[in-house]
Design a protein around this motif. Structure first.
Motif, PDB file in Angstrom:
ATOM      1  N   ILE A   4     124.958  15.085 -19.053  1.00 47.78           N
ATOM      2  CA  ILE A   4     124.783  16.249 -18.184  1.00 47.78           C
ATOM      3  C   ILE A   4     123.371  16.241 -17.607  1.00 47.78           C
ATOM      4  O   ILE A   4     122.391  16.008 -18.313  1.00 47.78           O
ATOM      5  CB  ILE A   4     125.035  17.546 -18.979  1.00 47.78           C
ATOM      6  N   GLY A   5     123.283  16.473 -16.306  1.00 50.48           N
ATOM      7  CA  GLY A   5     122.006  16.409 -15.626  1.00 50.48           C
ATOM      8  C   GLY A   5     121.756  15.069 -14.965  1.00 50.48           C
ATOM      9  O   GLY A   5     120.765  14.891 -14.256  1.00 50.48           O
ATOM     10  N   GLY A   6     122.663  14.120 -15.173  1.00 52.82           N
ATOM     11  CA  GLY A   6     122.550  12.789 -14.577  1.00 52.82           C
ATOM     12  C   GLY A   6     123.923  12.247 -14.272  1.00 52.82           C
ATOM     13  O   GLY A   6     124.762  12.923 -13.651  1.00 52.82           O
ATOM     14  N   ASP A   7     124.167  11.025 -14.707  1.00 51.64           N
ATOM     15  CA  ASP A   7     125.482  10.408 -14.522  1.00 51.64           C
ATOM     16  C   ASP A   7     126.397  10.883 -15.655  1.00 51.64           C
ATOM     17  O   ASP A   7     126.374  10.343 -16.759  1.00 51.64           O
ATOM     18  CB  ASP A   7     125.360   8.883 -14.524  1.00 51.64           C
ATOM     19  N   THR A   8     127.177  11.875 -15.350  1.00 54.58           N
ATOM     20  CA  THR A   8     128.005  12.523 -16.368  1.00 54.58           C
ATOM     21  C   THR A   8     129.330  11.794 -16.520  1.00 54.58           C
ATOM     22  O   THR A   8     129.929  11.354 -15.536  1.00 54.58           O
ATOM     23  CB  THR A   8     128.279  13.992 -15.985  1.00 54.58           C
ATOM     24  N   ARG A   9     129.773  11.687 -17.762  1.00 56.04           N
ATOM     25  CA  ARG A   9     131.102  11.136 -18.031  1.00 56.04           C
ATOM     26  C   ARG A   9     131.915  12.174 -18.788  1.00 56.04           C
ATOM     27  O   ARG A   9     131.409  12.873 -19.669  1.00 56.04           O
ATOM     28  CB  ARG A   9     131.033   9.847 -18.832  1.00 56.04           C
TER      29      ARG A   9
ATOM     30  N   ASP B 145     124.025  20.740 -14.596  1.00 54.41           N
ATOM     31  CA  ASP B 145     123.574  21.550 -15.729  1.00 54.41           C
ATOM     32  C   ASP B 145     124.782  21.956 -16.568  1.00 54.41           C
ATOM     33  O   ASP B 145     125.919  21.563 -16.287  1.00 54.41           O
ATOM     34  CB  ASP B 145     122.792  22.774 -15.240  1.00 54.41           C
ATOM     35  N   HIS B 146     124.524  22.777 -17.599  1.00 57.70           N
ATOM     36  CA  HIS B 146     125.591  23.164 -18.512  1.00 57.70           C
ATOM     37  C   HIS B 146     126.629  24.055 -17.837  1.00 57.70           C
ATOM     38  O   HIS B 146     127.805  24.013 -18.177  1.00 57.70           O
ATOM     39  CB  HIS B 146     125.010  23.853 -19.742  1.00 57.70           C
ATOM     40  N   GLU B 147     126.197  24.862 -16.884  1.00 53.56           N
ATOM     41  CA  GLU B 147     127.162  25.714 -16.184  1.00 53.56           C
ATOM     42  C   GLU B 147     128.133  24.860 -15.388  1.00 53.56           C
ATOM     43  O   GLU B 147     129.343  25.115 -15.379  1.00 53.56           O
ATOM     44  CB  GLU B 147     126.446  26.709 -15.270  1.00 53.56           C
ATOM     45  N   ALA B 148     127.618  23.823 -14.730  1.00 49.35           N
ATOM     46  CA  ALA B 148     128.506  22.916 -13.994  1.00 49.35           C
ATOM     47  C   ALA B 148     129.433  22.175 -14.941  1.00 49.35           C
ATOM     48  O   ALA B 148     130.608  21.941 -14.638  1.00 49.35           O
ATOM     49  CB  ALA B 148     127.667  21.926 -13.180  1.00 49.35           C
ATOM     50  N   ALA B 149     128.926  21.807 -16.124  1.00 51.58           N
ATOM     51  CA  ALA B 149     129.763  21.113 -17.098  1.00 51.58           C
ATOM     52  C   ALA B 149     130.890  22.016 -17.590  1.00 51.58           C
ATOM     53  O   ALA B 149     132.054  21.591 -17.698  1.00 51.58           O
ATOM     54  CB  ALA B 149     128.907  20.646 -18.273  1.00 51.58           C
TER      55      ALA B 149
ATOM     56  N   ALA C 243     122.573  28.053 -23.678  1.00 49.65           N
ATOM     57  CA  ALA C 243     122.916  27.702 -22.296  1.00 49.65           C
ATOM     58  C   ALA C 243     124.433  27.664 -22.123  1.00 49.65           C
ATOM     59  O   ALA C 243     124.974  28.119 -21.102  1.00 49.65           O
ATOM     60  CB  ALA C 243     122.300  26.357 -21.925  1.00 49.65           C
ATOM     61  N   GLY C 244     125.134  27.123 -23.120  1.00 48.40           N
ATOM     62  CA  GLY C 244     126.593  27.123 -23.074  1.00 48.40           C
ATOM     63  C   GLY C 244     127.154  28.530 -23.126  1.00 48.40           C
ATOM     64  O   GLY C 244     128.138  28.851 -22.441  1.00 48.40           O
ATOM     65  N   LEU C 245     126.538  29.388 -23.920  1.00 51.97           N
ATOM     66  CA  LEU C 245     126.970  30.779 -24.021  1.00 51.97           C
ATOM     67  C   LEU C 245     126.794  31.503 -22.692  1.00 51.97           C
ATOM     68  O   LEU C 245     127.699  32.213 -22.223  1.00 51.97           O
ATOM     69  CB  LEU C 245     126.174  31.477 -25.123  1.00 51.97           C
ATOM     70  N   ALA C 246     125.638  31.319 -22.061  1.00 48.38           N
ATOM     71  CA  ALA C 246     125.391  31.966 -20.771  1.00 48.38           C
ATOM     72  C   ALA C 246     126.384  31.484 -19.718  1.00 48.38           C
ATOM     73  O   ALA C 246     126.887  32.277 -18.903  1.00 48.38           O
ATOM     74  CB  ALA C 246     123.953  31.689 -20.316  1.00 48.38           C
ATOM     75  N   ALA C 247     126.680  30.193 -19.729  1.00 46.28           N
ATOM     76  CA  ALA C 247     127.628  29.644 -18.762  1.00 46.28           C
ATOM     77  C   ALA C 247     129.019  30.229 -18.973  1.00 46.28           C
ATOM     78  O   ALA C 247     129.717  30.575 -18.011  1.00 46.28           O
ATOM     79  CB  ALA C 247     127.665  28.123 -18.876  1.00 46.28           C
ATOM     80  N   ALA C 248     129.426  30.371 -20.226  1.00 48.10           N
ATOM     81  CA  ALA C 248     130.758  30.913 -20.513  1.00 48.10           C
ATOM     82  C   ALA C 248     130.865  32.368 -20.085  1.00 48.10           C
ATOM     83  O   ALA C 248     131.905  32.798 -19.555  1.00 48.10           O
ATOM     84  CB  ALA C 248     131.072  30.768 -21.998  1.00 48.10           C
TER      85      ALA C 248
END
Length: 369
Positions: free
Chosen positions: A36-41, A61-65, A126-131
């Motif tokens: 996450i933040g680069g080449d994501t798989r 970022d984590h929200e996009a993930a 960060a995951g909590l905020a995104a959710a």
């Protein structure tokens, strides 16, 4: 319509997720985003035996993930309704002794604990905020790595410090509690005779610790106020003379941030070997540094197993779990050889399943509500 639970374990550049049916806890989907933040798989599968799907994408970022995960669920669900998102939160301090529904007040309290788990807590949050932003209709639930140890007696959670510092929360909390709660749950279901006895559980991975479990309850553990103490780990130092830390600060001019980088990121198996924190790579290496690092690790695990046994007045069962504990048989053998003097001990290898433990906790909390 199937009510579904989304379980998230958010790291610095990764997001592991599983989807469970609320009733019966059948696993519906599991996967992981890395980079996450680069080449994501993205790699995922539907159900426990589903075919693996692996693809490349971009997540800034984590929200996009998490948006990717929610879109994935929307595209593959079979009439699922997301009712809750459960988050692994590393540090709950002394306040959070079990899973809780996250309110703005709870979120603020968790942010205040960031200094106690600087490598993990910010990413968990960060995951909590995104959710909260992307799944507003779902209940957000925090599940804590410290909670399983919350019932420790003062004898086991105290540092030998003045009372005014202990009263301000400078104490031992312990971690990997979700993993240990799963071990206790698994033993209670599959081998109740062992669960009723004195168990040392060894969560050995890039993060590593031990837990003394008696009658299904945590008695003692090797980690302390932060996830740095106890066993040497992949890149973390483990137990170290506090005087050595203050010496390095004075003698070499290291500030606290530099010391954090040394103790959390440059030490452990990586620092000892000078090669890697990857146990598979160390086992395959002919470099003397690799053998030294593995010998040191096995010695320290064995020594601390004896410490945990003292806390319970003996040991009946040793359970290995985690990436090293489950997969590195030579490391397990080296540890067992060093504790042979303890006599006959039952040994088990139990796959870690923190996500299922979180699903159990989240389902129970929703039911209680």
């Amino acid at each position: 319509m199937i009510d579904a639970l989304l379980i998230l374990n958010t790291g610095s550049s990764s997001l592991k997720f599983q989807v469970f049916a609320r009733d019966g806890l059948a696993m519906l989907m599991a996967g992981k985003l890395t980079g996450i933040g680069g080449d994501t798989r993205l790699a995922f599968r539907l159900g426990p035996a589903g075919a693996r799907d692996d693809s490349a994408l971009a997540c800034a970022d984590h929200e996009a993930a998490l948006a990717t995960v929610i879109d994935l669920i929307d595209r593959h669900d079979e009439d699922w309704r997301l009712v809750a998102v459960a988050h692994r939160i590393v540090h709950g301090g002394s306040r959070f002794t079990g899973p809780v529904v996250v309110t703005p007040q709870v979120a603020a309290a968790l942010e205040a604990l960031i200094p106690l788990a600087p490598l993990h807590q910010p990413h968990n949050l960060a995951g909590l905020a995104a959710a909260r932003a992307l799944a507003p209709g779902a209940v957000n639930i925090a599940c804590f790595d410290t909670a399983f140890h919350a019932g420790h007696e003062a004898l086991f959670h105290s540092f030998a410090l003045p009372a005014d510092l202990r009263d301000k929360g400078v104490r031992r909390y312990g971690f990997h509690g979700l993993s240990y709660a799963w071990i206790a749950t698994w033993l209670g279901r599959e081998e109740p005779d062992l669960a009723a006895g004195r168990v040392v559980a060894a969560h050995l991975g890039n993060g590593a610790s031990l837990c003394a479990i008696a009658g299904g309850r945590s008695i003692d553990t090797t980690m302390g106020m932060t996830a740095l103490d106890g066993l040497p780990m992949g890149t973390r130092v483990g137990a170290i003379d506090a005087g050595a830390v203050t010496y390095m600060m004075r003698a070499f001019g290291h500030d606290p941030d530099t010391m954090d980088a040394i103790l959390y990121e440059r030490s452990g198996l990586k620092g000892l070997s000078g090669i890697s924190n990857d146990v598979a790579a160390l086992l395959a290496s002919s470099d003397p540094g690799a053998a030294f690092a593995l010998d040191y690790f096995a010695l320290k695990v064995a020594q601390f197993i004896a410490v945990m046994a003292v806390s319970m007045g003996g040991i009946d069962t040793l359970v290995f779990t985690g990436g090293i504990g489950e997969n590195a048989a030579p490391v397990r053998d080296a540890i067992l050889e060093r504790i042979a003097f303890l006599g006959d001990i039952q040994v088990r290898v139990v796959p870690a399943d923190e996500e299922r433990m979180m699903a159990i906790q989240a389902g129970a909390l929703l039911g209680a509500a």
